[in-house]
Design an enzyme around this catalytic site. Structure first.
Site, PDB file in Angstrom:
ATOM      1  N   TYR A   1       0.838  -1.211   0.000  1.00 33.07           N
ATOM      2  CA  TYR A   1       0.000   0.000   0.000  1.00 33.07           C
ATOM      3  C   TYR A   1       0.870   1.257   0.000  1.00 33.07           C
ATOM      4  O   TYR A   1       0.656   2.178  -0.794  1.00 33.07           O
ATOM      5  CB  TYR A   1      -0.900  -0.036   1.232  1.00 33.07           C
ATOM      6  CG  TYR A   1      -1.777   1.177   1.418  1.00 33.07           C
ATOM      7  CD1 TYR A   1      -2.847   1.429   0.566  1.00 33.07           C
ATOM      8  CD2 TYR A   1      -1.541   2.065   2.469  1.00 33.07           C
ATOM      9  CE1 TYR A   1      -3.660   2.545   0.755  1.00 33.07           C
ATOM     10  CE2 TYR A   1      -2.344   3.171   2.672  1.00 33.07           C
ATOM     11  CZ  TYR A   1      -3.409   3.406   1.808  1.00 33.07           C
ATOM     12  OH  TYR A   1      -4.207   4.504   2.002  1.00 33.07           O
TER      13      TYR A   1
ATOM     14  N   ALA B   1       3.990   1.636  -0.893  1.00 34.50           N
ATOM     15  CA  ALA B   1       4.745   1.771  -2.148  1.00 34.50           C
ATOM     16  C   ALA B   1       3.831   2.254  -3.274  1.00 34.50           C
ATOM     17  O   ALA B   1       4.208   3.104  -4.087  1.00 34.50           O
ATOM     18  CB  ALA B   1       5.390   0.435  -2.518  1.00 34.50           C
ATOM     19  N   ALA B   2       2.614   1.726  -3.315  1.00 35.90           N
ATOM     20  CA  ALA B   2       1.662   2.170  -4.354  1.00 35.90           C
ATOM     21  C   ALA B   2       1.326   3.646  -4.172  1.00 35.90           C
ATOM     22  O   ALA B   2       1.257   4.409  -5.145  1.00 35.90           O
ATOM     23  CB  ALA B   2       0.390   1.320  -4.294  1.00 35.90           C
ATOM     24  N   LYS B   3       1.122   4.070  -2.924  1.00 38.07           N
ATOM     25  CA  LYS B   3       0.768   5.479  -2.678  1.00 38.07           C
ATOM     26  C   LYS B   3       1.952   6.408  -2.953  1.00 38.07           C
ATOM     27  O   LYS B   3       1.746   7.561  -3.340  1.00 38.07           O
ATOM     28  CB  LYS B   3       0.257   5.644  -1.251  1.00 38.07           C
ATOM     29  CG  LYS B   3      -1.119   5.000  -0.999  1.00 38.07           C
ATOM     30  CD  LYS B   3      -2.207   5.591  -1.885  1.00 38.07           C
ATOM     31  CE  LYS B   3      -3.610   5.263  -1.388  1.00 38.07           C
ATOM     32  NZ  LYS B   3      -4.664   5.775  -2.297  1.00 38.07           N
TER      33      LYS B   3
HETATM   34  P1  NAD Z   1     -13.213   3.498   1.872  1.00 34.50           P
HETATM   35  O1  NAD Z   1     -12.868   2.058   1.819  1.00 34.50           O
HETATM   36  O2  NAD Z   1     -14.299   3.946   2.767  1.00 34.50           O
HETATM   37  O3  NAD Z   1     -13.550   4.030   0.415  1.00 34.50           O
HETATM   38  C1  NAD Z   1     -12.835   3.569  -0.704  1.00 34.50           C
HETATM   39  C2  NAD Z   1     -13.731   3.736  -1.900  1.00 34.50           C
HETATM   40  O4  NAD Z   1     -13.011   3.264  -3.050  1.00 34.50           O
HETATM   41  C3  NAD Z   1     -14.996   2.925  -1.814  1.00 34.50           C
HETATM   42  O5  NAD Z   1     -16.065   3.651  -2.382  1.00 34.50           O
HETATM   43  C4  NAD Z   1     -14.681   1.703  -2.660  1.00 34.50           C
HETATM   44  O6  NAD Z   1     -15.818   1.090  -3.213  1.00 34.50           O
HETATM   45  C5  NAD Z   1     -13.838   2.342  -3.735  1.00 34.50           C
HETATM   46  N1  NAD Z   1     -13.029   1.391  -4.478  1.00 34.50           N
HETATM   47  C6  NAD Z   1     -12.136   0.502  -3.986  1.00 34.50           C
HETATM   48  N2  NAD Z   1     -11.629  -0.225  -4.988  1.00 34.50           N
HETATM   49  C7  NAD Z   1     -12.200   0.210  -6.135  1.00 34.50           C
HETATM   50  C8  NAD Z   1     -12.101  -0.138  -7.487  1.00 34.50           C
HETATM   51  N3  NAD Z   1     -11.282  -1.122  -7.909  1.00 34.50           N
HETATM   52  N4  NAD Z   1     -12.835   0.533  -8.388  1.00 34.50           N
HETATM   53  C9  NAD Z   1     -13.646   1.525  -8.002  1.00 34.50           C
HETATM   54  N5  NAD Z   1     -13.815   1.903  -6.734  1.00 34.50           N
HETATM   55  C10 NAD Z   1     -13.096   1.244  -5.811  1.00 34.50           C
HETATM   56  O7  NAD Z   1     -11.848   4.250   2.185  1.00 34.50           O
HETATM   57  P2  NAD Z   1     -11.500   5.774   2.589  1.00 34.50           P
HETATM   58  O8  NAD Z   1     -10.919   5.732   3.936  1.00 34.50           O
HETATM   59  O9  NAD Z   1     -12.631   6.687   2.289  1.00 34.50           O
HETATM   60  O10 NAD Z   1     -10.284   6.027   1.581  1.00 34.50           O
HETATM   61  C11 NAD Z   1     -10.394   6.763   0.391  1.00 34.50           C
HETATM   62  C12 NAD Z   1      -8.997   7.016  -0.163  1.00 34.50           C
HETATM   63  O11 NAD Z   1      -8.202   7.694   0.815  1.00 34.50           O
HETATM   64  C13 NAD Z   1      -8.246   5.735  -0.504  1.00 34.50           C
HETATM   65  O12 NAD Z   1      -7.474   5.950  -1.668  1.00 34.50           O
HETATM   66  C14 NAD Z   1      -7.341   5.535   0.693  1.00 34.50           C
HETATM   67  O13 NAD Z   1      -6.200   4.778   0.391  1.00 34.50           O
HETATM   68  C15 NAD Z   1      -7.014   6.980   1.036  1.00 34.50           C
HETATM   69  N6  NAD Z   1      -6.571   7.165   2.423  1.00 34.50           N
HETATM   70  C16 NAD Z   1      -7.438   6.955   3.472  1.00 34.50           C
HETATM   71  C17 NAD Z   1      -6.989   7.173   4.778  1.00 34.50           C
HETATM   72  C18 NAD Z   1      -7.877   6.986   5.981  1.00 34.50           C
HETATM   73  O14 NAD Z   1      -7.379   7.083   7.115  1.00 34.50           O
HETATM   74  N7  NAD Z   1      -9.173   6.759   5.814  1.00 34.50           N
HETATM   75  C19 NAD Z   1      -5.664   7.581   4.997  1.00 34.50           C
HETATM   76  C20 NAD Z   1      -4.831   7.778   3.912  1.00 34.50           C
HETATM   77  C21 NAD Z   1      -5.301   7.580   2.624  1.00 34.50           C
END
Ligand code: NAD
Length: 268
Positions: A170, A172-174
């Site tokens: 994760y 590395a991807a980010k």
């Molecule tokens: P979440 O799991 O609530 O939401 C993720 C969303 O992405 C969902 O709607 C899911 O259906 C969608 N999704 C996943 N795979 C998909 C795919 N292949 N095609 C289309 N849609 C897809 O997560 P979140 O916490 O709201 O995170 C949103 C973004 O923020 C992500 O990229 C996550 O890595 C990043 N992020 C979140 C946090 C955190 O603490 N919540 C911290 C850092 C980064």
């Protein structure tokens, strides 16, 4: 500065992963700023619910079931967005997360156990978080270049710039998402397409709930102790930064990676 510089009135926007959590927060904030929104994710019920919330605000909305790892899904989403919203100005690559733990090696691994995954888990997480982001940028960039400009935000993570034991795939991807942002910002500046990146810290959402079940209490407290502002983030914290980064107010900003993390991992 006139507050209209933060307005998104008349803009057609796309938010991937917009069905819940941070993506939902961004989609609703865009609508509040005056934009129409295409909400993309895989789960139809979730994206339809968010589209209904946006329509209730008096904006146009369309829910488009999309897997961001599938180019054909993305192409269909771009087509429907331009048909139903009439244009495409702004795209947010938020779909992601979706990780299980990986151990980098059995000898040195962290959290080796029932959640350990191997190559398939690496491929899946990199596909959603990095390849999906690239494919969507390409598709959106083509339309924006044709129409003479636009703004893209890629959602990375503080995991990209700190160590992240157990989450090598994760993080590395980010980090790749950040690098992609810099390159695309340079490549597409001549088309007046701005590309920026947001690094969320610990953002509490219904699925990623830092406040309770996600982590053992001691680890949770250790995380919070590392946040100088002493609170978990909320989707609206990320959404406010997103509105800024796609609005006229940030018209001289491209290729930037903005940490929205309460000071977590502060560095120069
Ligand atoms: P979440 O799991 O609530 O939401 C993720 C969303 O992405 C969902 O709607 C899911 O259906 C969608 N999704 C996943 N795979 C998909 C795919 N292949 N095609 C289309 N849609 C897809 O997560 P979140 O916490 O709201 O995170 C949103 C973004 O923020 C992500 O990229 C996550 O890595 C990043 N992020 C979140 C946090 C955190 O603490 N919540 C911290 C850092 C980064």
């Amino acid at each position: 500065m006139p507050s209209s510089m933060f307005s998104l009135a008349g803009k057609a926007t796309v938010v991937t992963g917009g069905g819940r959590g941070i993506g939902r927060g961004i989609a609703l904030a865009f609508a509040d700023a005056g934009a129409d929104v295409a909400v993309l994710a895989r789960t139809q019920a979730e994206i339809e619910a968010v589209a209904a919330e946006i329509k209730a605000k008096g904006r146009k909305a369309v829910a488009i079931a999309t897997d961001v790892t599938k180019p054909q899904d993305i192409a269909k989403a771009v087509k429907r967005t331009t048909e139903e919203l009439g244009r495409l100005d702004i795209w947010v690559n938020n779909a992601g997360g979706e990780f299980g733990l990986v151990a980098s090696s059995p000898e040195m691994g962290y959290a080796v156990g029932t959640l350990q995954r191997e190559e398939a888990e690496w491929d899946r997480v990199v596909a959603v978080n990095l390849k999906g982001c690239f494919l969507c940028c390409q598709a959106a960039g083509r339309v924006m270049a044709e129409r003479g400009g636009g703004a893209i935000i890629n959602i990375s993570s503080m995991a990209a710039v700190t160590n992240a034991p157990g989450y090598a795939h994760y993080s590395a991807a980010k980090a790749g998402v950040m690098s992609l942002t810099l390159t695309l910002a340079a490549e597409w500046a001549p088309h007046d397409i701005r590309v920026n990146c947001i690094l969320p810290g610990c953002i509490t959402t219904p699925k990623v709930n830092w406040e309770n079940e996600m982590l053992p209490p001691d680890i949770r407290q250790a995380f919070l102790a590392g946040v100088p502002l002493k609170r978990w983030g909320l989707p609206q914290d990320i959404a406010a930064a997103a509105v800024f980064l796609v609005s006229e107010a940030s018209s001289y900003i491209t290729g930037s990676c903005l940490e929205v993390a309460g000071g977590l991992g502060m560095h120069v």
